[in-house]
Motif scaffolding. Sequence first.
Motif, PDB file in Angstrom:
ATOM      1  N   GLU A 116       0.815  -1.217   0.000  1.00  0.00           N
ATOM      2  CA  GLU A 116       0.000   0.000   0.000  1.00  0.00           C
ATOM      3  C   GLU A 116       0.853   1.274   0.000  1.00  0.00           C
ATOM      4  OE1 GLU A 116      -2.045  -3.518   1.246  1.00  0.00           O
ATOM      5  OE2 GLU A 116      -0.268  -2.563   2.138  1.00  0.00           O
ATOM      6  N   GLU A 117       2.153   1.142   0.290  1.00  0.00           N
ATOM      7  CA  GLU A 117       3.063   2.289   0.251  1.00  0.00           C
ATOM      8  C   GLU A 117       3.910   2.320  -1.013  1.00  0.00           C
ATOM      9  OE1 GLU A 117       3.911   3.444   4.856  1.00  0.00           O
ATOM     10  OE2 GLU A 117       5.160   1.824   4.042  1.00  0.00           O
ATOM     11  N   LEU A 118       3.702   1.368  -1.906  1.00  0.00           N
ATOM     12  CA  LEU A 118       4.505   1.297  -3.125  1.00  0.00           C
ATOM     13  C   LEU A 118       4.410   2.576  -3.939  1.00  0.00           C
ATOM     14  CD1 LEU A 118       6.229  -0.165  -5.221  1.00  0.00           C
ATOM     15  CD2 LEU A 118       4.156  -1.342  -6.010  1.00  0.00           C
ATOM     16  N   HIS A 119       3.239   3.166  -3.975  1.00  0.00           N
ATOM     17  CA  HIS A 119       3.063   4.391  -4.764  1.00  0.00           C
ATOM     18  C   HIS A 119       4.000   5.497  -4.285  1.00  0.00           C
ATOM     19  CE1 HIS A 119       0.849   6.857  -1.763  1.00  0.00           C
ATOM     20  NE2 HIS A 119       0.522   5.677  -1.279  1.00  0.00           N
ATOM     21  N   LYS A 120       4.351   5.526  -3.006  1.00  0.00           N
ATOM     22  CA  LYS A 120       5.258   6.550  -2.491  1.00  0.00           C
ATOM     23  C   LYS A 120       6.638   6.425  -3.125  1.00  0.00           C
ATOM     24  CE  LYS A 120       5.202   6.886   2.010  1.00  0.00           C
ATOM     25  NZ  LYS A 120       5.109   6.489   3.445  1.00  0.00           N
ATOM     26  N   LEU A 121       7.126   5.185  -3.254  1.00  0.00           N
ATOM     27  CA  LEU A 121       8.423   4.972  -3.880  1.00  0.00           C
ATOM     28  C   LEU A 121       8.384   5.344  -5.359  1.00  0.00           C
ATOM     29  CD1 LEU A 121       8.477   3.063  -1.272  1.00  0.00           C
ATOM     30  CD2 LEU A 121      10.193   1.745  -2.522  1.00  0.00           C
ATOM     31  N   LEU A 122       7.324   4.923  -6.043  1.00  0.00           N
ATOM     32  CA  LEU A 122       7.243   5.178  -7.476  1.00  0.00           C
ATOM     33  C   LEU A 122       7.018   6.653  -7.778  1.00  0.00           C
ATOM     34  CD1 LEU A 122       5.191   2.057  -8.600  1.00  0.00           C
ATOM     35  CD2 LEU A 122       7.662   2.408  -8.686  1.00  0.00           C
ATOM     36  N   ASP A 123       6.239   7.334  -6.966  1.00  0.00           N
ATOM     37  CA  ASP A 123       6.056   8.773  -7.170  1.00  0.00           C
ATOM     38  C   ASP A 123       7.383   9.508  -7.019  1.00  0.00           C
ATOM     39  OD1 ASP A 123       3.370   8.361  -7.592  1.00  0.00           O
ATOM     40  OD2 ASP A 123       2.732   9.070  -5.615  1.00  0.00           O
ATOM     41  N   ALA A 124       8.176   9.121  -6.013  1.00  0.00           N
ATOM     42  CA  ALA A 124       9.480   9.752  -5.800  1.00  0.00           C
ATOM     43  C   ALA A 124      10.448   9.429  -6.929  1.00  0.00           C
ATOM     44  CB  ALA A 124      10.067   9.316  -4.457  1.00  0.00           C
ATOM     45  N   LEU A 125      10.312   8.243  -7.525  1.00  0.00           N
ATOM     46  CA  LEU A 125      11.221   7.827  -8.601  1.00  0.00           C
ATOM     47  C   LEU A 125      11.048   8.682  -9.851  1.00  0.00           C
ATOM     48  CD1 LEU A 125      13.404   5.629  -9.080  1.00  0.00           C
ATOM     49  CD2 LEU A 125      11.621   4.244 -10.157  1.00  0.00           C
ATOM     50  N   ARG A 126       9.924   9.351  -9.979  1.00  0.00           N
ATOM     51  CA  ARG A 126       9.724  10.239 -11.137  1.00  0.00           C
ATOM     52  C   ARG A 126      10.786  11.329 -11.199  1.00  0.00           C
ATOM     53  NH1 ARG A 126       3.645  10.707  -9.634  1.00  0.00           N
ATOM     54  NH2 ARG A 126       2.630   9.177 -10.990  1.00  0.00           N
ATOM     55  N   GLU A 127      11.270  11.747 -10.023  1.00  0.00           N
ATOM     56  CA  GLU A 127      12.210  12.872  -9.955  1.00  0.00           C
ATOM     57  C   GLU A 127      13.629  12.446  -9.620  1.00  0.00           C
ATOM     58  OE1 GLU A 127      11.117  15.739 -10.863  1.00  0.00           O
ATOM     59  OE2 GLU A 127       9.019  15.052 -10.974  1.00  0.00           O
ATOM     60  N   THR A 128      13.891  11.143  -9.591  1.00  0.00           N
ATOM     61  CA  THR A 128      15.212  10.685  -9.182  1.00  0.00           C
ATOM     62  C   THR A 128      15.526   9.358  -9.870  1.00  0.00           C
ATOM     63  OG1 THR A 128      16.625  10.323  -7.242  1.00  0.00           O
ATOM     64  CG2 THR A 128      14.390   9.429  -7.138  1.00  0.00           C
ATOM     65  N   ASP A 129      16.675   8.766  -9.520  1.00  0.00           N
ATOM     66  CA  ASP A 129      17.109   7.533 -10.175  1.00  0.00           C
ATOM     67  C   ASP A 129      16.935   6.300  -9.299  1.00  0.00           C
ATOM     68  OD1 ASP A 129      18.169   8.909 -12.525  1.00  0.00           O
ATOM     69  OD2 ASP A 129      19.744   9.639 -11.195  1.00  0.00           O
ATOM     70  N   ALA A 130      16.946   6.495  -7.997  1.00  0.00           N
ATOM     71  CA  ALA A 130      16.780   5.385  -7.055  1.00  0.00           C
ATOM     72  C   ALA A 130      16.101   5.910  -5.804  1.00  0.00           C
ATOM     73  CB  ALA A 130      18.121   4.755  -6.698  1.00  0.00           C
ATOM     74  N   VAL A 131      15.225   5.108  -5.234  1.00  0.00           N
ATOM     75  CA  VAL A 131      14.483   5.505  -4.032  1.00  0.00           C
ATOM     76  C   VAL A 131      14.632   4.409  -2.985  1.00  0.00           C
ATOM     77  CG1 VAL A 131      12.235   6.104  -3.061  1.00  0.00           C
ATOM     78  CG2 VAL A 131      12.816   6.820  -5.391  1.00  0.00           C
ATOM     79  N   LEU A 132      15.038   4.809  -1.790  1.00  0.00           N
ATOM     80  CA  LEU A 132      15.161   3.883  -0.671  1.00  0.00           C
ATOM     81  C   LEU A 132      13.983   4.075   0.270  1.00  0.00           C
ATOM     82  CD1 LEU A 132      18.947   4.388   0.251  1.00  0.00           C
ATOM     83  CD2 LEU A 132      17.942   3.016  -1.594  1.00  0.00           C
ATOM     84  N   GLY A 133      13.244   3.017   0.523  1.00  0.00           N
ATOM     85  CA  GLY A 133      12.219   3.070   1.553  1.00  0.00           C
ATOM     86  C   GLY A 133      12.899   3.022   2.912  1.00  0.00           C
ATOM     87  N   THR A 134      12.598   3.999   3.760  1.00  0.00           N
ATOM     88  CA  THR A 134      13.397   4.211   4.964  1.00  0.00           C
ATOM     89  C   THR A 134      12.553   4.170   6.223  1.00  0.00           C
ATOM     90  OG1 THR A 134      14.892   5.607   3.678  1.00  0.00           O
ATOM     91  CG2 THR A 134      15.049   5.779   6.053  1.00  0.00           C
ATOM     92  N   ARG A 135      13.011   3.374   7.179  1.00  0.00           N
ATOM     93  CA  ARG A 135      12.317   3.234   8.455  1.00  0.00           C
ATOM     94  C   ARG A 135      12.673   4.336   9.438  1.00  0.00           C
ATOM     95  NH1 ARG A 135      14.771  -2.762   8.795  1.00  0.00           N
ATOM     96  NH2 ARG A 135      16.433  -1.535   7.824  1.00  0.00           N
ATOM     97  N   TYR A 136      13.826   4.997   9.234  1.00  0.00           N
ATOM     98  CA  TYR A 136      14.399   5.832  10.284  1.00  0.00           C
ATOM     99  C   TYR A 136      14.451   7.313   9.933  1.00  0.00           C
ATOM    100  CZ  TYR A 136      15.790   1.115  11.588  1.00  0.00           C
ATOM    101  OH  TYR A 136      15.778  -0.226  11.890  1.00  0.00           O
ATOM    102  N   ILE A 137      13.454   7.788   9.200  1.00  0.00           N
ATOM    103  CA  ILE A 137      13.261   9.211   9.006  1.00  0.00           C
ATOM    104  C   ILE A 137      11.842   9.535   9.447  1.00  0.00           C
ATOM    105  CG2 ILE A 137      14.931   9.386   7.109  1.00  0.00           C
ATOM    106  CD1 ILE A 137      12.610   9.402   5.139  1.00  0.00           C
ATOM    107  N   PRO A 138      11.537  10.827   9.687  1.00  0.00           N
ATOM    108  CA  PRO A 138      10.185  11.180  10.123  1.00  0.00           C
ATOM    109  C   PRO A 138       9.127  10.606   9.189  1.00  0.00           C
ATOM    110  CG  PRO A 138      11.629  13.066  10.349  1.00  0.00           C
ATOM    111  CD  PRO A 138      12.435  12.004   9.658  1.00  0.00           C
TER     112      PRO A 138
END
Length: 269
Positions: A116-138
């Motif tokens: 259900e959070e996959l869209h967050k990674l893919l939306d961010a990938l539009r503006e970058t080359d790689a996206v890390l899903g991160t547990r330790y940021i706000p």
Amino acid sequence: MSDANPTVSGAEGYPGIGRVLVVIPTYNEADNVRLITERVRRAVPCVDILVADDNSPDGTGPIADEISAADDHVFVLHRAGKEGLGAAYVAGFAWAKDKGYDAVVEMDADGSHAPEELHKLLDALRETDAVLGTRYIPGGSVHNWPVHRLLLSRGGNIYIRMALGMPFKDATGGYRAYRMAVLDAIDVATVASTGYSFQVELAWRTYRHGFRMAEVPITFTEREHGVSKMSGNIFKEQLLRVTLWGAAARRDAVLSKLGRKPRQGSTWP
């Protein structure tokens, strides 16, 4: 559809990215494979899924075949045996490249990564080359982990930042998205790590090549079914590799300042 079928769906792809393949490695995930594929299909229907099964003795592979036969967005890559997480992903990435995908996503089979959070990674990938899903940021969080495992993970990531000089708060996480051009440039087929240190090495190579990278917060939930593959030996192997990479990078930096070329292949012990 099995890995032998050349027909691939998802022609329209994800807006702003193109055709996306979610690679899900499995080994003894009979209790989880149907649940995770169903959740991905509901969450982001336009992506495809590749289940990369390491000949699981619990019957995960045949279950995945049943799912694939009923859904033309799901494919199965049957591997000869258990060779490690990294090897499964490398095989999945090669499959994606062969089929002409534009991006790939890493996702665990056990439900710890929320589709259900996959869209967050893919939306961010539009503006970058790689996206890390991160547990330790706000906005990120970890659920159902014992305190000692959370401390090991946080402490390990602090050590990785210090040893390698990467700014990322969660270099060990396994929920990620990469553009295929990144994997080509970093020569992912030569990645030495096969276990969980694969994630660190992949991020490290991507960072050193100067690609645009972003972190997005994710919710990590410990598996409810099956047995975790993490062990103390895996953690020790990860820290050893990070130490060697950091030492090699510092040595190469010194050699560069002296006008000497680093030894070929020395960066990846």
